[in-house]
Design a protein around this motif. Structure first.
Motif, mmCIF file in Angstrom:
data_model
loop_
_atom_site.group_PDB
_atom_site.id
_atom_site.type_symbol
_atom_site.label_atom_id
_atom_site.label_comp_id
_atom_site.label_asym_id
_atom_site.label_seq_id
_atom_site.Cartn_x
_atom_site.Cartn_y
_atom_site.Cartn_z
ATOM 1 N N ILE A 175 7.765 106.632 -22.178
ATOM 2 C CA ILE A 175 6.516 107.387 -21.746
ATOM 3 C C ILE A 175 7.171 108.558 -20.786
ATOM 4 C CG2 ILE A 175 4.643 107.474 -20.140
ATOM 5 C CD1 ILE A 175 4.218 105.709 -22.764
ATOM 6 N N ALA B 59 3.045 106.986 -26.212
ATOM 7 C CA ALA B 59 3.424 108.128 -25.694
ATOM 8 C C ALA B 59 2.887 109.256 -26.678
ATOM 9 C CB ALA B 59 5.023 108.370 -25.699
ATOM 10 N N ARG C 228 8.414 102.501 -19.697
ATOM 11 C CA ARG C 228 8.453 103.824 -18.957
ATOM 12 C C ARG C 228 9.315 104.731 -19.183
ATOM 13 N NH1 ARG C 228 8.637 100.039 -14.414
ATOM 14 N NH2 ARG C 228 6.538 99.215 -13.929
ATOM 15 N N LEU D 134 6.070 111.587 -22.967
ATOM 16 C CA LEU D 134 4.651 111.951 -22.695
ATOM 17 C C LEU D 134 4.561 112.919 -21.099
ATOM 18 C CD1 LEU D 134 1.639 112.125 -22.941
ATOM 19 C CD2 LEU D 134 1.391 109.759 -22.159
ATOM 20 N N ASN D 135 5.186 112.169 -20.206
ATOM 21 C CA ASN D 135 5.296 112.795 -18.889
ATOM 22 C C ASN D 135 6.031 114.278 -18.957
ATOM 23 O OD1 ASN D 135 4.195 110.633 -17.934
ATOM 24 N ND2 ASN D 135 5.572 109.589 -17.051
ATOM 25 N N ALA E 248 5.890 101.679 -27.006
ATOM 26 C CA ALA E 248 6.015 102.486 -26.023
ATOM 27 C C ALA E 248 5.990 103.816 -26.570
ATOM 28 C CB ALA E 248 7.358 102.476 -25.293
#
Ligand code: NAP
Ligand code: GCO
Length: 265
Positions: free
Chosen positions: A115, A162, A112, A119-120, A158
């Motif tokens: 990401i 992403a 996470r 990406l977020n 990951a």
């Protein structure tokens, strides 16, 4: 065509994570093309280091301490930039991390975390700057993707997830906001000499090249690692009005890796 279209004079560019590395090189190049540079990093000491480095090159940059995964902090930073410096014409979503861990040994928290930054955060920062771009009738968003937007390899699950997602976020911003004269494109660097890839290039105890280093040389037609300078021209092009009809594209700056099966051992 007026070749002034390649100029960034009068533009404000926000480059995330640009105290050093790829972000720094792209920001410095955009400054030399005429842009006013704004950048952020997580730590004040890195922002200060970045400001000094820009100044060394005669660039009066503006630096902010901001974690790009923190939406409230990003909204506040963008508001401050717009009030104190001007509307953001160019956004480069550059800040990124990688964790090289075999997938089945990686925790969900570690997955996470990658990401979140890779990406977020481009979603968060793009969402913060697009409304003002719409109001001003133009905008350029450049997402720093990767070879891993197209290819996988061991230990980077990951990161690849992403960067693959970032390619599609790039296409979706193009689709949703192209009508407002906003162009959103990606740059997919190949293997570039930066702190992020330093572990892959470390000399071995016997002085020989790292096996991965040798692997990349064999997979790259240019038979070399990229440098951050290799990314500046493509970034300035995608930030300029010369690319106003280029949208939703990922420009791979990889020395030909994606086109090449690799040199026979
Ligand atoms: P780098 O040397 O590790 O620099 C990354 C920058 O992002 C650092 O300034 C880092 O600051 C900053 N950053 C990380 N997390 C952040 C956060 N949450 N908020 C704000 N800033 C943050 O990486 P690089 O090699 O220059 O890579 C830059 C971008 O290019 C990344 O997106 C990377 O995935 C991509 N890329 C790199 C390569 C390559 O071969 N190097 C190839 C393809 C794509 P801190 O030092 O404080 O963490
Ligand atoms: C890796 C590297 C790559 C580069 C880059 C290649 O471990 O494979 O870090 O992921 O950073 O993304 O385009």
């Amino acid at each position: 065509m007026d070749m002034k279209a390649f100029s960034l004079e009068g533009k404000v560019a926000l480059v995330t994570g640009a105290s050093y590395g790829i972000g720094y090189a792209i920001a410095a190049g955009m400054a030399k093309a005429g842009a006013t540079i704004v950048f952020n990093d997580i730590k004040q000491e890195l922002v200060d280091k970045g400001l000094a480095a820009y100044k060394e090159e005669g660039i009066e940059a503006h630096g902010f301490v901001c974690d790009v995964t923190d939406e409230e902090a990003v909204q506040k930073m963008v508001k401050t930039i717009e009030e104190q410096i001007g509307g953001i014409d160019i956004l480069v979503n550059n800040a990124g991390i990688i964790k090289r861990i075999p997938m089945c040994e990686m925790s969900a928290e570690q997955f996470r975390a990658v990401i979140d930054v890779d990406l977020n955060a481009p979603f968060i920062v793009s969402k913060a700057v697009i409304p003002s771009m719409i109001q001003r009738g133009h905008g350029k968003i450049i997402n720093i993707c990767s070879m891993m937007s197209e290819l996988g390899r061991e230990t980077v699950s990951a990161y690849a997830a992403a960067k693959g997602g970032l390619k599609m976020l790039t296409r979706n911003i193009c689709s949703e906001y192209g009508a407002f004269n906003i162009q959103c494109n990606g740059i997919g660097p190949g293997y570039i000499e930066t702190p992020q890839t330093a572990p892959l290039r470390e000399r071995q105890a016997d002085g020989s090249r790292h096996p991965f280093d040798q692997f990349i040389i064999s997979k790259t037609p240019a038979a070399r690692w990229g440098t951050t300078d290799d990314l500046v021209g493509p970034a300035v092009f995608l930030a300029s009005e010369a690319s106003n009809f280029v949208n939703g594209h990922v420009l791979y700056v990889d020395g030909g890796i994606l086109a090449y099966i690799g040199k026979q051992p």
